[in-house]
Design an enzyme around this catalytic site. Structure first.
Site, PDB file in Angstrom:
ATOM      1  N   GLU A  30       5.016  29.905  67.014  1.00 22.30           N
ATOM      2  CA  GLU A  30       6.363  30.203  67.236  1.00 22.30           C
ATOM      3  C   GLU A  30       5.502  31.792  67.157  1.00 22.30           C
ATOM      4  O   GLU A  30       5.518  31.736  66.099  1.00 22.30           O
ATOM      5  CB  GLU A  30       6.927  29.515  66.504  1.00 22.30           C
ATOM      6  N   GLU A  40      17.512  36.742  64.227  1.00 22.48           N
ATOM      7  CA  GLU A  40      17.297  35.631  63.714  1.00 22.48           C
ATOM      8  C   GLU A  40      18.227  35.800  62.200  1.00 22.48           C
ATOM      9  O   GLU A  40      17.508  36.973  61.512  1.00 22.48           O
ATOM     10  CB  GLU A  40      16.739  34.879  63.635  1.00 22.48           C
TER      11      GLU A  40
END
Ligand SMILES: *[C@@H]1O[C@H](CO)[C@@H](O)[C@H](O)[C@H]1NC(C)=O
Length: 209
Positions: free
Chosen positions: A103, A194
């Site tokens: 990620e 995010e």
């Protein structure tokens, strides 16, 4: 006439989508995904259908990630933001590789209290008029594109936040590789916000990747 009407409906009506629950899709040729660990009436992401531009809004949504774009070697963006992002927050380029599962984040901005990878620093380099510090962090039994898994996270975090500019995505991939941080096959590379809590919003006025 009929064609023009259909075209107008497409341009006006179907290129945008307001996503209010966990969902991935394609709108106006742009891939997007909204993922949240919680839910609420203030949790949505409006995909504008213009490049990777979106308008994201969160209010106690748990972990909230909205992302859009079809990958590419450069992200060029401009946005406004207000509010808060909880204990961690990231704005920039985001994606995954497979084999190995990684990620990755190239972070240009965050909300107060955010911008921390929680990992160990591997290096730093100058790119796009700033220094980026590079971190690696192991996620153990955490959500991923392949379900709950253990995987590495790679971060480049800009020293000096900004709300518009261009990110040379490939330069970060190359730098990580030179530090022994091995990526796999690119699964996605998108513009991201995010937020790990709080209440806030971000509105991209332009975005291409
Ligand atoms: C998206 O949907 C939410 C929930 O219905 C709504 O409150 C919000 O105003 C919508 N956003 C846009 C940009 O239309």
């Amino acid at each position: 006439m009929k064609f023009a009407l259909v075209l107008a409906l497409f341009v006006l009506g179907f290129a945008q989508v307001n996503v209010t629950s966990n969902q991935q899709g394609t709108s106006g040729g742009v891939k997007y995904e909204l993922w949240m660990s919680g839910s609420g009436s203030g949790c949505w992401c409006y995909i504008k259908g213009q490049g990777c531009a979106f308008h994201g809004h969160w209010s106690n949504c748990g972990d909230y990630l909205c992302r859009a774009g079809n990958g590419g070697s450069t992200l060029t963006y401009a946005y406004t933001k207000t509010g808060s992002g909880g204990g961690y927050s990231f704005i920039g380029v985001y994606g995954w590789t497979t084999n190995p599962l990684v990620e990755f984040y190239i972070v240009d901005d965050w909300f107060s209290g955010g911008g921390n990878s929680g990992g160990s620093q591997k290096g730093s380099f100058s790119q796009d008029d700033a220094t980026y510090n590079i971190f690696e962090h192991t996620q153990t039994n955490q959500p991923s594109i392949q379900g709950t898994a253990t995987f590495e996270q790679f971060f480049s975090i800009r020293q000096g936040q900004r709300t518009s500019g261009s990110i040379n995505v490939q330069a970060h991939f190359d730098k990580w590789n030179s530090l022994g941080m091995k990526m796999g096959s690119i699964y996605e590379a998108k513009a991201l916000v995010e937020a790990g809590g709080g209440s806030g919003e971000i509105d991209y006025t332009s975005c291409s990747i």
